[in-house]
Design a protein around this motif. Structure first.
Motif, PDB file in Angstrom:
ATOM      1  N   PHE A  13       0.887  -1.165   0.000  1.00 39.29           N
ATOM      2  CA  PHE A  13       0.000   0.000   0.000  1.00 39.29           C
ATOM      3  C   PHE A  13       0.923   1.212   0.000  1.00 39.29           C
ATOM      4  O   PHE A  13       1.488   1.536   1.047  1.00 39.29           O
ATOM      5  N   LEU A  16       4.146   1.055   2.071  1.00 40.83           N
ATOM      6  CA  LEU A  16       4.055   0.028   3.118  1.00 40.83           C
ATOM      7  C   LEU A  16       3.836  -1.355   2.507  1.00 40.83           C
ATOM      8  O   LEU A  16       2.936  -1.538   1.696  1.00 40.83           O
ATOM      9  N   ALA A  18       2.406  -4.595   3.243  1.00 41.51           N
ATOM     10  CA  ALA A  18       1.530  -5.220   4.247  1.00 41.51           C
ATOM     11  C   ALA A  18       1.686  -6.734   4.246  1.00 41.51           C
ATOM     12  O   ALA A  18       1.602  -7.382   5.299  1.00 41.51           O
ATOM     13  N   ASN A  38      -0.950  -7.031  15.910  1.00 43.91           N
ATOM     14  CA  ASN A  38      -1.784  -6.096  15.143  1.00 43.91           C
ATOM     15  C   ASN A  38      -0.993  -5.504  13.991  1.00 43.91           C
ATOM     16  O   ASN A  38       0.158  -5.117  14.155  1.00 43.91           O
ATOM     17  N   GLY A  39      -1.627  -5.444  12.821  1.00 41.66           N
ATOM     18  CA  GLY A  39      -0.981  -4.845  11.661  1.00 41.66           C
ATOM     19  C   GLY A  39       0.006  -5.767  10.972  1.00 41.66           C
ATOM     20  O   GLY A  39       0.712  -5.350  10.043  1.00 41.66           O
ATOM     21  N   ALA A  40       0.048  -7.045  11.364  1.00 43.30           N
ATOM     22  CA  ALA A  40       1.015  -7.983  10.788  1.00 43.30           C
ATOM     23  C   ALA A  40       0.727  -8.305   9.322  1.00 43.30           C
ATOM     24  O   ALA A  40       1.622  -8.726   8.586  1.00 43.30           O
ATOM     25  N   GLY A  41      -0.530  -8.119   8.904  1.00 46.40           N
ATOM     26  CA  GLY A  41      -0.878  -8.399   7.511  1.00 46.40           C
ATOM     27  C   GLY A  41      -1.849  -9.561   7.330  1.00 46.40           C
ATOM     28  O   GLY A  41      -2.090  -9.993   6.199  1.00 46.40           O
ATOM     29  N   LYS A  42      -2.440 -10.021   8.426  1.00 46.07           N
ATOM     30  CA  LYS A  42      -3.320 -11.195   8.360  1.00 46.07           C
ATOM     31  C   LYS A  42      -4.554 -10.941   7.497  1.00 46.07           C
ATOM     32  O   LYS A  42      -4.866 -11.729   6.603  1.00 46.07           O
ATOM     33  N   SER A  43      -5.246  -9.827   7.782  1.00 52.71           N
ATOM     34  CA  SER A  43      -6.469  -9.536   7.000  1.00 52.71           C
ATOM     35  C   SER A  43      -6.127  -9.291   5.545  1.00 52.71           C
ATOM     36  O   SER A  43      -6.870  -9.721   4.645  1.00 52.71           O
ATOM     37  N   THR A  44      -5.023  -8.601   5.318  1.00 47.73           N
ATOM     38  CA  THR A  44      -4.613  -8.342   3.926  1.00 47.73           C
ATOM     39  C   THR A  44      -4.354  -9.668   3.214  1.00 47.73           C
ATOM     40  O   THR A  44      -4.779  -9.863   2.067  1.00 47.73           O
ATOM     41  N   HIS A 207      -7.065 -14.100  17.243  1.00 45.60           N
ATOM     42  CA  HIS A 207      -6.171 -13.461  18.207  1.00 45.60           C
ATOM     43  C   HIS A 207      -6.012 -14.276  19.485  1.00 45.60           C
ATOM     44  O   HIS A 207      -4.998 -14.178  20.167  1.00 45.60           O
TER      45      HIS A 207
HETATM   46  N1  LIG Z   1      -6.417  -0.513   2.302  1.00 48.79           N
HETATM   47  C1  LIG Z   1      -5.275  -0.196   2.942  1.00 48.79           C
HETATM   48  N2  LIG Z   1      -4.592   0.910   2.621  1.00 48.79           N
HETATM   49  C2  LIG Z   1      -3.439   1.224   3.251  1.00 48.79           C
HETATM   50  N3  LIG Z   1      -2.883   0.483   4.223  1.00 48.79           N
HETATM   51  C3  LIG Z   1      -3.534  -0.632   4.603  1.00 48.79           C
HETATM   52  C4  LIG Z   1      -4.768  -1.035   3.984  1.00 48.79           C
HETATM   53  N4  LIG Z   1      -5.167  -2.191   4.560  1.00 48.79           N
HETATM   54  C5  LIG Z   1      -4.240  -2.493   5.488  1.00 48.79           C
HETATM   55  N5  LIG Z   1      -3.257  -1.572   5.520  1.00 48.79           N
HETATM   56  C6  LIG Z   1      -2.058  -1.600   6.375  1.00 48.79           C
HETATM   57  O1  LIG Z   1      -1.412  -2.834   6.160  1.00 48.79           O
HETATM   58  C7  LIG Z   1      -0.866  -3.350   7.378  1.00 48.79           C
HETATM   59  C8  LIG Z   1      -1.433  -4.734   7.624  1.00 48.79           C
HETATM   60  O2  LIG Z   1      -2.803  -4.608   7.982  1.00 48.79           O
HETATM   61  P1  LIG Z   1      -3.754  -5.852   8.243  1.00 48.79           P
HETATM   62  O3  LIG Z   1      -5.113  -5.317   8.553  1.00 48.79           O
HETATM   63  O4  LIG Z   1      -3.635  -6.818   7.141  1.00 48.79           O
HETATM   64  O5  LIG Z   1      -3.115  -6.472   9.557  1.00 48.79           O
HETATM   65  P2  LIG Z   1      -3.727  -7.546  10.563  1.00 48.79           P
HETATM   66  O6  LIG Z   1      -2.625  -8.488  10.880  1.00 48.79           O
HETATM   67  O7  LIG Z   1      -4.972  -8.107  10.009  1.00 48.79           O
HETATM   68  O8  LIG Z   1      -4.046  -6.637  11.818  1.00 48.79           O
HETATM   69  P3  LIG Z   1      -5.151  -6.812  12.979  1.00 48.79           P
HETATM   70  O9  LIG Z   1      -4.736  -7.991  13.773  1.00 48.79           O
HETATM   71  O10 LIG Z   1      -5.006  -5.543  13.750  1.00 48.79           O
HETATM   72  O11 LIG Z   1      -6.477  -6.968  12.299  1.00 48.79           O
HETATM   73  C9  LIG Z   1      -1.212  -2.340   8.456  1.00 48.79           C
HETATM   74  O12 LIG Z   1      -0.087  -1.494   8.642  1.00 48.79           O
HETATM   75  C10 LIG Z   1      -2.378  -1.576   7.870  1.00 48.79           C
HETATM   76  O13 LIG Z   1      -2.428  -0.261   8.371  1.00 48.79           O
END
Ligand SMILES: Nc1ncnc2c1ncn2[C@@H]1O[C@H](COP(=O)(O)OP(=O)(O)OP(=O)(O)O)[C@@H](O)[C@H]1O
Length: 252
Positions: A13, A16, A18, A38-44, A207
């Motif tokens: 992104f 960054l 992700a 948090n923010g590790a990239g799991k949802s992405t 989590h």
């Molecule tokens: N659409 C987007 N645009 C810009 N940055 C994004 C976007 N989606 C996610 N990010 C960034 O990518 C990184 C990974 O986010 P992600 O949501 O995948 O993490 P996560 O492991 O699912 O976190 P959590 O456990 O908090 O849900 C984070 O730094 C987030 O801010």
């Protein structure tokens, strides 16, 4: 057989990264959890695999075929289902009707099972809906309106709806979020039982470490987009890199 395989899967992104060159393989019948601070990239990562996000580069193969370029619904038709955090229930219909619709959608949506069920389609759908309701413990509730179910049972119905599509892989994003301890325990037990009975392959984002250690054959740990550890629950629990990633997260 390998159900899901990603190679160097990457999502940037802007500046960054992700998800950073993630190689992950899930075998048929395996229960894999994806964890990380948090923010590790799991949802992405999940959004890449379900085709809701376009990768910057890298490969995703499902059942041996590349799914890059496919629409999310095509991936669902190929047998990847996502349960929980989805508004999949029709509240005004009965529990049974909800399961039947899900089973019907699978009939029409999937090229795999039509082959076996082409003749007497309705009895097969009815049977599948009943089986699914039994497996999620909602058979006795089948005539009740979905809206009247309590929270835990609604989540069970969502799982049932996902299972009615007879998925080759089920993705679950925090299945017990918002549940009471009792509901959490019964959902975890349900997932374990369904996994055994149906040889379910799943990828779980969660989590709660107690659930992750209880339910997973294998755990993959992400930190800042990269896989930093992978192994059985015991291996991961004792991995210094994992402990550091989580402690580092607390310190930040
Ligand atoms: N659409 C987007 N645009 C810009 N940055 C994004 C976007 N989606 C996610 N990010 C960034 O990518 C990184 C990974 O986010 P992600 O949501 O995948 O993490 P996560 O492991 O699912 O976190 P959590 O456990 O908090 O849900 C984070 O730094 C987030 O801010």
């Amino acid at each position: 057989m390998t159900v899901l395989k990603t190679e160097r899967l990457t999502k940037q992104f802007g500046g960054l990264t992700a998800v950073d060159e993630v190689d992950l393989e899930i075998e048929q019948g395996e229960g894999v959890s994806l964890i990380g601070p948090n923010g590790a990239g799991k949802s992405t990562f999940i959004n890449l695999v379900t085709r809701r996000l376009e990768p910057s580069y890298g490969e995703i193969a499902f059942q041996g075929d590349s799914i890059i370029g496919m629409d999310p619904h095509e991936v669902v038709q190929r047998g990847m289902s996502k349960s929980f955090q989805t508004a999949s229930i029709f509240p005004e219909l009965t529990v049974k009707e909800n399961a039947t619709i899900a089973a019907l959608a699978a009939e029409h949506g999937s090229f795999r099972f039509n082959f076996f069920r082409n003749q007497n389609s309705y009895p097969a759908v009815d049977e599948l809906a009943n089986e699914v309701l039994e497996s999620v413990g909602l058979y006795d509730e089948r005539e009740n309106q979905a809206d009247s179910l309590d929270y835990g049972n609604k989540r069970r119905l969502e799982l049932g709806i996902a299972l009615a599509a007879e998925p080759d892989m089920l993705l679950m994003d925090e299945p017990t979020a918002g549940m009471s301890p009792d509901e959490t325990k019964s959902t975890v037990d349900l997932i374990k039982r369904v996994k055994e009975e149906l040889d379910l392959t799943f990828l779980l984002v969660e989590h709660d470490m107690e659930i992750v250690f209880d339910i997973s054959d294998r755990i993959v740990v992400l930190n800042r987009g990269s896989v930093i550890a992978e192994g059985t629950p015991t291996e991961v629990q004792n991995d210094p890199a994992v402990q550091e990633a989580y402690l580092g997260g607390v310190e930040e």
